[in-house]
Design an enzyme around this catalytic site. Structure first.
Site, PDB file in Angstrom:
ATOM      1  N   THR A   9       0.834  -1.158  -0.056  1.00  0.00           N
ATOM      2  CA  THR A   9      -0.048  -0.020  -0.187  1.00  0.00           C
ATOM      3  C   THR A   9       0.931   1.064   0.001  1.00  0.00           C
ATOM      4  O   THR A   9       1.838   1.258   0.620  1.00  0.00           O
ATOM      5  CB  THR A   9      -0.973  -0.022   1.270  1.00  0.00           C
ATOM      6  OG1 THR A   9      -1.738   1.427   1.234  1.00  0.00           O
ATOM      7  CG2 THR A   9      -0.132   0.104   2.628  1.00  0.00           C
ATOM      8  N   ASN A  11      -0.810   4.113   1.140  1.00  0.00           N
ATOM      9  CA  ASN A  11      -1.379   4.683   2.047  1.00  0.00           C
ATOM     10  C   ASN A  11      -0.742   4.723   3.506  1.00  0.00           C
ATOM     11  O   ASN A  11      -0.616   3.692   4.130  1.00  0.00           O
ATOM     12  CB  ASN A  11      -2.875   4.109   2.232  1.00  0.00           C
ATOM     13  CG  ASN A  11      -3.935   4.861   2.972  1.00  0.00           C
ATOM     14  OD1 ASN A  11      -3.415   5.545   4.121  1.00  0.00           O
ATOM     15  ND2 ASN A  11      -5.002   4.878   2.686  1.00  0.00           N
ATOM     16  N   ASP A  70      -7.175  -4.411   1.301  1.00  0.00           N
ATOM     17  CA  ASP A  70      -8.298  -3.669   0.377  1.00  0.00           C
ATOM     18  C   ASP A  70      -9.363  -3.475   1.489  1.00  0.00           C
ATOM     19  O   ASP A  70      -9.772  -4.468   2.184  1.00  0.00           O
ATOM     20  CB  ASP A  70      -8.705  -4.216  -0.758  1.00  0.00           C
ATOM     21  CG  ASP A  70      -9.299  -3.063  -1.659  1.00  0.00           C
ATOM     22  OD1 ASP A  70      -8.734  -1.983  -1.596  1.00  0.00           O
ATOM     23  OD2 ASP A  70     -10.651  -3.104  -1.868  1.00  0.00           O
ATOM     24  N   GLY A 154     -10.266   8.975   6.018  1.00  0.00           N
ATOM     25  CA  GLY A 154     -11.349   8.405   5.122  1.00  0.00           C
ATOM     26  C   GLY A 154     -12.790   8.900   5.803  1.00  0.00           C
ATOM     27  O   GLY A 154     -12.899  10.098   6.100  1.00  0.00           O
ATOM     28  N   ASP A 156     -14.075   7.856   8.721  1.00  0.00           N
ATOM     29  CA  ASP A 156     -14.040   7.773  10.405  1.00  0.00           C
ATOM     30  C   ASP A 156     -14.761   8.994  10.796  1.00  0.00           C
ATOM     31  O   ASP A 156     -15.648   8.502  11.796  1.00  0.00           O
ATOM     32  CB  ASP A 156     -12.496   8.103  10.801  1.00  0.00           C
ATOM     33  CG  ASP A 156     -11.814   6.667  10.672  1.00  0.00           C
ATOM     34  OD1 ASP A 156     -12.410   5.639  10.514  1.00  0.00           O
ATOM     35  OD2 ASP A 156     -10.450   6.615  11.003  1.00  0.00           O
ATOM     36  N   LYS A 176      -9.587   3.138  18.458  1.00  0.00           N
ATOM     37  CA  LYS A 176     -10.018   2.504  17.174  1.00  0.00           C
ATOM     38  C   LYS A 176      -9.416   1.293  16.840  1.00  0.00           C
ATOM     39  O   LYS A 176     -10.155   0.320  16.320  1.00  0.00           O
ATOM     40  CB  LYS A 176      -9.649   3.511  16.106  1.00  0.00           C
ATOM     41  CG  LYS A 176     -10.201   2.977  14.548  1.00  0.00           C
ATOM     42  CD  LYS A 176      -9.835   3.867  13.591  1.00  0.00           C
ATOM     43  CE  LYS A 176     -10.097   3.071  12.169  1.00  0.00           C
ATOM     44  NZ  LYS A 176      -9.543   4.117  10.976  1.00  0.00           N
ATOM     45  N   HIS A 181     -12.189  -2.939  11.934  1.00  0.00           N
ATOM     46  CA  HIS A 181     -12.347  -4.042  10.859  1.00  0.00           C
ATOM     47  C   HIS A 181     -10.682  -4.218  10.584  1.00  0.00           C
ATOM     48  O   HIS A 181     -10.492  -5.681  10.364  1.00  0.00           O
ATOM     49  CB  HIS A 181     -13.016  -3.427   9.549  1.00  0.00           C
ATOM     50  CG  HIS A 181     -12.272  -2.043   9.131  1.00  0.00           C
ATOM     51  ND1 HIS A 181     -12.387  -1.087  10.298  1.00  0.00           N
ATOM     52  CD2 HIS A 181     -12.018  -1.507   7.896  1.00  0.00           C
ATOM     53  CE1 HIS A 181     -11.760   0.244   9.408  1.00  0.00           C
ATOM     54  NE2 HIS A 181     -11.590  -0.142   8.268  1.00  0.00           N
ATOM     55  N   ARG A 182     -10.003  -3.401  10.615  1.00  0.00           N
ATOM     56  CA  ARG A 182      -8.407  -3.589  10.094  1.00  0.00           C
ATOM     57  C   ARG A 182      -7.703  -4.199  10.978  1.00  0.00           C
ATOM     58  O   ARG A 182      -7.057  -5.356  10.838  1.00  0.00           O
ATOM     59  CB  ARG A 182      -8.044  -2.217   9.836  1.00  0.00           C
ATOM     60  CG  ARG A 182      -6.511  -2.436   9.235  1.00  0.00           C
ATOM     61  CD  ARG A 182      -5.911  -1.074   8.700  1.00  0.00           C
ATOM     62  NE  ARG A 182      -6.688  -0.692   7.403  1.00  0.00           N
ATOM     63  CZ  ARG A 182      -7.586   0.262   7.585  1.00  0.00           C
ATOM     64  NH1 ARG A 182      -7.949   0.957   8.752  1.00  0.00           N
ATOM     65  NH2 ARG A 182      -8.417   0.533   6.415  1.00  0.00           N
TER      66      ARG A 182
HETATM   67  P1  IMP Z   1      -8.257   1.129  -0.648  1.00  0.00           P
HETATM   68  O1  IMP Z   1      -6.944   2.048  -0.564  1.00  0.00           O
HETATM   69  O2  IMP Z   1      -8.640   0.961  -1.899  1.00  0.00           O
HETATM   70  O3  IMP Z   1      -8.328  -0.034   0.317  1.00  0.00           O
HETATM   71  O4  IMP Z   1      -9.359   2.284   0.004  1.00  0.00           O
HETATM   72  C1  IMP Z   1      -9.884   2.326   1.106  1.00  0.00           C
HETATM   73  C2  IMP Z   1     -10.666   3.608   1.303  1.00  0.00           C
HETATM   74  O5  IMP Z   1     -11.787   3.085   2.178  1.00  0.00           O
HETATM   75  C3  IMP Z   1     -10.005   4.671   1.848  1.00  0.00           C
HETATM   76  O6  IMP Z   1      -9.395   5.541   1.032  1.00  0.00           O
HETATM   77  C4  IMP Z   1     -11.179   5.119   2.919  1.00  0.00           C
HETATM   78  O7  IMP Z   1     -11.792   6.114   2.169  1.00  0.00           O
HETATM   79  C5  IMP Z   1     -11.921   4.078   3.150  1.00  0.00           C
HETATM   80  N1  IMP Z   1     -11.466   3.387   4.498  1.00  0.00           N
HETATM   81  C6  IMP Z   1     -10.929   2.118   4.556  1.00  0.00           C
HETATM   82  N2  IMP Z   1     -10.262   1.907   5.833  1.00  0.00           N
HETATM   83  C7  IMP Z   1     -11.088   2.848   6.438  1.00  0.00           C
HETATM   84  C8  IMP Z   1     -11.050   3.507   7.818  1.00  0.00           C
HETATM   85  O8  IMP Z   1     -10.499   2.619   8.694  1.00  0.00           O
HETATM   86  N3  IMP Z   1     -11.678   4.455   8.131  1.00  0.00           N
HETATM   87  C9  IMP Z   1     -11.944   5.353   7.204  1.00  0.00           C
HETATM   88  N4  IMP Z   1     -12.071   5.181   6.080  1.00  0.00           N
HETATM   89  C10 IMP Z   1     -11.710   3.826   5.630  1.00  0.00           C
END
Ligand code: IMP
Length: 201
Positions: A9, A11, A70, A154, A156, A176, A181-182
């Protein structure tokens, strides 16, 4: 043996959270090497996308362990949206604020908080030289009428945990990580890796 994996990732929020979740397990998380550009996410499910990211990075780091993640938000009233589109819900040049604005607009006629049920879902794909494994974590919540709190990322600020009266963004990162979920998905991964590879935490 001290075990580790590359995390597929870019992120930084996810990297920070995942490192914190795994900090007492003896498993270390190696950030994605600079210069890696992941292809567009084309999967229809979180599982497909997590596997796709992990396999892609595995093709670059070769004989290492790789984990793809994801995740996203699934809103019952919106038939599961934003789902796999969570990161880019409001279009190509979107950001967290615009995504939240679109989500709240789509739910504007839904005036009873109990009808605003949602779920955060994380799929984690472990790809090693020997195997591929998937782990899932989810947490149920309610979409608030306005954003609250400054922590997290995101969606949150609009995801309230029933019984706490607080959004994820109003919780500390430790709070958190206790119920997200994570953390559920990554604790399953850690449990599996520790058993499979006999890592002492
Ligand atoms: P990915 O990088 O394609 O998995 O995108 C995940 C997206 O889902 C993030 O950019 C957020 O917008 C949302 N997301 C996933 N996990 C969280 C979280 O723990 N808190 C808030 N938003 C989340």
């Amino acid at each position: 043996m001290r075990l580790n994996f590359y995390l597929a990732t870019k992120n930084k929020n996810k990297l920070r959270e995942i490192r914190e979740i795994l900090k007492d397990t003896g498993i270390s998380v190696i950030p994605c090497p600079a210069g890696v550009v992941f292809p567009e996410e084309e999967g229809k499910t979180f599982e497909e996308n997590a596997l796709m990211k992990a396999r892609y990075l595995k093709g670059i780091v070769k004989n290492e362990n790789v984990v793809g993640e994801d995740s996203g938000l699934s809103v019952e009233r919106l038939n599961g949206l934003p789902g796999v589109l969570s990161a880019r819900f409001a279009g190509t040049d979107c950001d967290d604020r615009k995504n939240i604005k679109k989500l709240l607009a789509l739910l504007s006629d839904c005036e009873n908080i109990r009808d605003r049920r949602a779920e955060f879902i994380t799929a984690v794909a472990l790809v090693t030289p020997d195997e591929e494994k998937l782990f899932i974590g989810s947490v149920k919540g309610l979409i608030t009428f306005t954003p609250r709190g400054n922590n997290g990322f995101g969606y949150d600020p609009v995801f309230e945990i029933p019984g706490t009266g607080k959004t994820f963004a109003e919780l500390s990162s430790a709070e958190k990580n206790n119920l997200s979920h994570r953390s559920i998905a990554f604790r399953k991964l850690a449990k599996y890796m520790i058993k499979r590879y006999n890592v002492q935490s």
